[in-house]
Design an enzyme around this catalytic site. Sequence first.
Site, mmCIF file in Angstrom:
data_model
loop_
_atom_site.group_PDB
_atom_site.id
_atom_site.type_symbol
_atom_site.label_atom_id
_atom_site.label_comp_id
_atom_site.label_asym_id
_atom_site.label_seq_id
_atom_site.Cartn_x
_atom_site.Cartn_y
_atom_site.Cartn_z
ATOM 1 C CG MET A 1 -1.933 -1.134 1.210
ATOM 2 S SD MET A 1 -2.887 -1.225 -0.317
ATOM 3 C CE MET A 1 -3.583 -2.847 -0.146
ATOM 4 C CB CYS A 2 4.441 1.988 0.057
ATOM 5 S SG CYS A 2 4.833 1.702 1.769
ATOM 6 C CG HIS A 3 0.898 6.583 -2.164
ATOM 7 N ND1 HIS A 3 0.482 6.367 -0.868
ATOM 8 C CD2 HIS A 3 -0.218 6.820 -2.889
ATOM 9 C CE1 HIS A 3 -0.840 6.486 -0.819
ATOM 10 N NE2 HIS A 3 -1.290 6.750 -2.025
ATOM 11 C CG MET B 1 6.008 2.727 5.236
ATOM 12 S SD MET B 1 6.210 1.750 6.751
ATOM 13 C CE MET B 1 6.720 0.168 6.096
ATOM 14 C CD GLU B 2 9.013 5.449 0.985
ATOM 15 O OE1 GLU B 2 8.199 5.194 0.093
ATOM 16 O OE2 GLU B 2 8.661 5.857 2.117
ATOM 17 C CG ASP C 1 23.843 -12.233 1.748
ATOM 18 O OD1 ASP C 1 23.632 -13.465 1.786
ATOM 19 O OD2 ASP C 1 24.341 -11.659 0.759
#
Length: 161
Positions: free
Chosen positions: A75-77, A112-113, A127
């Site tokens: 749902m992120c733009h 969110m970014e 990793d």
Amino acid sequence: MVNYPHMNEQGRAKMVDVSEKAMTRRTAEAKAVLRMKPETLDAIRKGTVGKGDVLAVAQVAGIMAAKKTSELIPMCHPIPLRGADIAFSFFEEDRLEVVARVKTDNVTGVEMEALTAASIAALTVYDMCKAHDKGIMIEETCLLKKTGGKSGDYLREEVKG
């Protein structure tokens, strides 16, 4: 039925309509902390991890993740970023802190970014170091601060002062 901005008339998730929101400068800063064996952290610091320069690769991965957030979080733009950076700090004998800073001029924020960037940078460290230390833990992933937008500024309590 209650009208929630993240739900359609059928009660299902939707992307929020931000077309009426004001364009403003928005920033966000997030962190992730990795805990590992002291000798693993020392190898990162000295650049002797077998896969190469851990922090350089993690930095690029974090920046790429910030740019791809809307492809990962449903749902992120999609947001044109004006800047993204990743910083690393060594503290104690067994901890590495990753801090992501993201900036845009847009109608929606970049929290969110920043969180995605910090998370992916931390996963990249794991990793690159897992052959050396499979017990690395990623912890304390959180938003540190954000500026701009209708909800105003936010500063995480433990970083105030």
